[in-house]
Design a protein around this motif. Structure first.
Motif, mmCIF file in Angstrom:
data_model
loop_
_atom_site.group_PDB
_atom_site.id
_atom_site.type_symbol
_atom_site.label_atom_id
_atom_site.label_comp_id
_atom_site.label_asym_id
_atom_site.label_seq_id
_atom_site.Cartn_x
_atom_site.Cartn_y
_atom_site.Cartn_z
ATOM 1 N N GLY A 30 -147.720 -17.956 18.544
ATOM 2 C CA GLY A 30 -147.507 -16.522 18.537
ATOM 3 C C GLY A 30 -146.346 -16.122 19.414
ATOM 4 N N SER A 31 -145.743 -15.007 19.109
ATOM 5 C CA SER A 31 -144.573 -14.537 19.836
ATOM 6 C C SER A 31 -144.950 -13.998 21.205
ATOM 7 C CB SER A 31 -143.845 -13.471 19.030
ATOM 8 O OG SER A 31 -144.672 -12.338 18.822
ATOM 9 N N ALA A 32 -143.922 -13.847 22.035
ATOM 10 C CA ALA A 32 -144.107 -13.273 23.350
ATOM 11 C C ALA A 32 -144.318 -11.769 23.246
ATOM 12 C CB ALA A 32 -142.890 -13.579 24.225
ATOM 13 N N GLY A 33 -144.719 -11.182 24.345
ATOM 14 C CA GLY A 33 -144.930 -9.748 24.366
ATOM 15 C C GLY A 33 -146.270 -9.309 23.816
ATOM 16 N N SER A 34 -147.181 -10.277 23.657
ATOM 17 C CA SER A 34 -148.503 -9.978 23.136
ATOM 18 C C SER A 34 -149.562 -10.614 24.016
ATOM 19 C CB SER A 34 -148.648 -10.490 21.707
ATOM 20 O OG SER A 34 -147.669 -9.927 20.859
ATOM 21 N N GLY A 35 -150.751 -10.086 23.931
ATOM 22 C CA GLY A 35 -151.861 -10.675 24.651
ATOM 23 C C GLY A 35 -152.332 -11.961 24.009
ATOM 24 N N TRP A 36 -153.188 -12.668 24.701
ATOM 25 C CA TRP A 36 -153.673 -13.961 24.211
ATOM 26 C C TRP A 36 -154.290 -13.873 22.820
ATOM 27 C CZ3 TRP A 36 -151.863 -17.977 26.576
ATOM 28 C CH2 TRP A 36 -151.674 -17.990 27.961
ATOM 29 N N LEU A 37 -154.996 -12.794 22.557
ATOM 30 C CA LEU A 37 -155.722 -12.656 21.305
ATOM 31 C C LEU A 37 -154.973 -11.863 20.240
ATOM 32 C CD1 LEU A 37 -159.300 -12.030 22.746
ATOM 33 C CD2 LEU A 37 -158.217 -14.187 22.101
ATOM 34 N N SER A 38 -153.724 -11.507 20.502
ATOM 35 C CA SER A 38 -152.914 -10.812 19.510
ATOM 36 C C SER A 38 -152.600 -11.752 18.350
ATOM 37 C CB SER A 38 -151.628 -10.298 20.145
ATOM 38 O OG SER A 38 -151.903 -9.305 21.119
ATOM 39 N N PRO A 39 -152.195 -11.204 17.194
ATOM 40 C CA PRO A 39 -151.935 -12.047 16.017
ATOM 41 C C PRO A 39 -150.956 -13.175 16.279
ATOM 42 C CG PRO A 39 -151.998 -9.754 15.373
ATOM 43 C CD PRO A 39 -152.053 -9.772 16.883
ATOM 44 N N TYR A 40 -151.209 -14.312 15.654
ATOM 45 C CA TYR A 40 -150.330 -15.466 15.733
ATOM 46 C C TYR A 40 -149.486 -15.557 14.469
ATOM 47 C CZ TYR A 40 -152.544 -17.156 19.989
ATOM 48 O OH TYR A 40 -152.988 -17.291 21.290
ATOM 49 N N ASP A 41 -148.279 -16.099 14.587
ATOM 50 C CA ASP A 41 -147.295 -16.066 13.514
ATOM 51 C C ASP A 41 -147.262 -17.322 12.646
ATOM 52 O OD1 ASP A 41 -146.243 -13.523 14.498
ATOM 53 O OD2 ASP A 41 -145.323 -14.688 16.109
ATOM 54 N N TYR A 42 -147.522 -18.465 13.230
ATOM 55 C CA TYR A 42 -147.425 -19.731 12.517
ATOM 56 C C TYR A 42 -148.727 -20.499 12.649
ATOM 57 C CZ TYR A 42 -142.501 -18.523 13.073
ATOM 58 O OH TYR A 42 -141.291 -17.862 13.077
ATOM 59 N N TRP A 43 -149.079 -21.197 11.575
ATOM 60 C CA TRP A 43 -150.354 -21.911 11.525
ATOM 61 C C TRP A 43 -150.199 -23.301 10.938
ATOM 62 C CZ3 TRP A 43 -154.896 -19.763 13.379
ATOM 63 C CH2 TRP A 43 -154.835 -18.407 13.701
ATOM 64 N N GLY A 44 -150.966 -24.241 11.476
ATOM 65 C CA GLY A 44 -151.044 -25.558 10.889
ATOM 66 C C GLY A 44 -152.098 -25.599 9.810
ATOM 67 N N GLN A 45 -152.263 -26.760 9.191
ATOM 68 C CA GLN A 45 -153.217 -26.924 8.101
ATOM 69 C C GLN A 45 -154.625 -27.245 8.580
ATOM 70 O OE1 GLN A 45 -152.550 -26.331 4.723
ATOM 71 N NE2 GLN A 45 -150.766 -25.423 5.736
ATOM 72 N N GLY A 46 -154.760 -27.605 9.835
ATOM 73 C CA GLY A 46 -156.067 -27.854 10.398
ATOM 74 C C GLY A 46 -156.459 -29.319 10.394
ATOM 75 N N THR A 47 -157.347 -29.661 11.296
ATOM 76 C CA THR A 47 -157.912 -31.001 11.355
ATOM 77 C C THR A 47 -159.424 -30.880 11.545
ATOM 78 O OG1 THR A 47 -157.747 -33.177 12.437
ATOM 79 C CG2 THR A 47 -157.556 -31.246 13.860
ATOM 80 N N GLN A 48 -160.168 -31.658 10.790
ATOM 81 C CA GLN A 48 -161.624 -31.553 10.785
ATOM 82 C C GLN A 48 -162.230 -32.288 11.969
ATOM 83 O OE1 GLN A 48 -163.874 -29.971 8.470
ATOM 84 N NE2 GLN A 48 -165.332 -30.488 10.108
ATOM 85 N N VAL A 49 -163.103 -31.601 12.679
ATOM 86 C CA VAL A 49 -163.891 -32.197 13.748
ATOM 87 C C VAL A 49 -165.357 -32.040 13.377
ATOM 88 C CG1 VAL A 49 -164.576 -32.079 16.173
ATOM 89 C CG2 VAL A 49 -162.178 -31.765 15.525
ATOM 90 N N THR A 50 -166.058 -33.146 13.261
ATOM 91 C CA THR A 50 -167.462 -33.126 12.907
ATOM 92 C C THR A 50 -168.278 -33.767 14.020
ATOM 93 O OG1 THR A 50 -166.937 -33.283 10.543
ATOM 94 C CG2 THR A 50 -169.184 -33.803 11.208
ATOM 95 N N VAL A 51 -169.231 -33.016 14.537
ATOM 96 C CA VAL A 51 -170.097 -33.499 15.606
ATOM 97 C C VAL A 51 -171.464 -33.799 15.008
ATOM 98 C CG1 VAL A 51 -171.084 -33.037 17.865
ATOM 99 C CG2 VAL A 51 -168.844 -32.096 17.260
ATOM 100 N N SER A 52 -171.940 -35.002 15.196
ATOM 101 C CA SER A 52 -173.209 -35.431 14.638
ATOM 102 C C SER A 52 -174.244 -35.633 15.734
ATOM 103 C CB SER A 52 -173.034 -36.725 13.845
ATOM 104 O OG SER A 52 -172.611 -37.789 14.688
ATOM 105 N N SER A 53 -175.504 -35.537 15.359
ATOM 106 C CA SER A 53 -176.593 -35.736 16.293
ATOM 107 C C SER A 53 -176.970 -37.197 16.394
ATOM 108 C CB SER A 53 -177.807 -34.904 15.876
ATOM 109 O OG SER A 53 -178.267 -35.292 14.604
#
Length: 122
Positions: free
Chosen positions: A99-122
């Motif tokens: 996310g760009s500068a001049g915004s708070g931590w929770l302000s909208p972000y501009d660029y996104w990755g495709q994600g990586t799966q994390v699975t936690v098992s019991s």
């Protein structure tokens, strides 16, 4: 534009640890926010943690405080999320964002990755 690529996801037992990485094609401007978000099964996307390329400030969601640590390696244009004491509810696709500068931590972000799966098992 900035390309973000996550890696390091996988299957881990509850109570275990895992580190996911976010590699950026180029470093964003100083003071830009680099954040981690996640979306679990049947849930909405939620904020996890954030850091800037400069300075020593970080910000965490209450649900991960004390368990997750966000960090960066400026030379590698890479942001990390070290996850410890993992719980079943941590199971999600983890996304890296910038996310760009001049915004708070929770302000909208501009660029996104495709994600990586994390699975936690019991």
């Amino acid at each position: 534009q900035v390309q973000l690529v996550e890696s390091g996801g996988g299957l881990v037992q509850a109570g275990g640890s895992l580190r996911v990485s976010c590699a950026a094609s180029r470093r964003t401007l100083s003071n830009y926010r680099m954040g981690w978000f996640r979306q679990g099964p049947g849930k909405e996307r939620e904020f996890v943690a954030a850091i800037r390329w400069t300075g020593d400030s970080t910000y965490y969601a209450d649900s991960v405080k004390g368990r997750f640590t966000i960090s960066r390696d400026n030379a590698k244009n890479t942001v990390y999320l070290q996850m410890s004491s993992l719980k079943l509810e941590d199971t999600a696709v983890y996304y890296c964002a910038a996310g760009s500068a001049g915004s708070g931590w929770l302000s909208p972000y501009d660029y996104w990755g495709q994600g990586t799966q994390v699975t936690v098992s019991s």
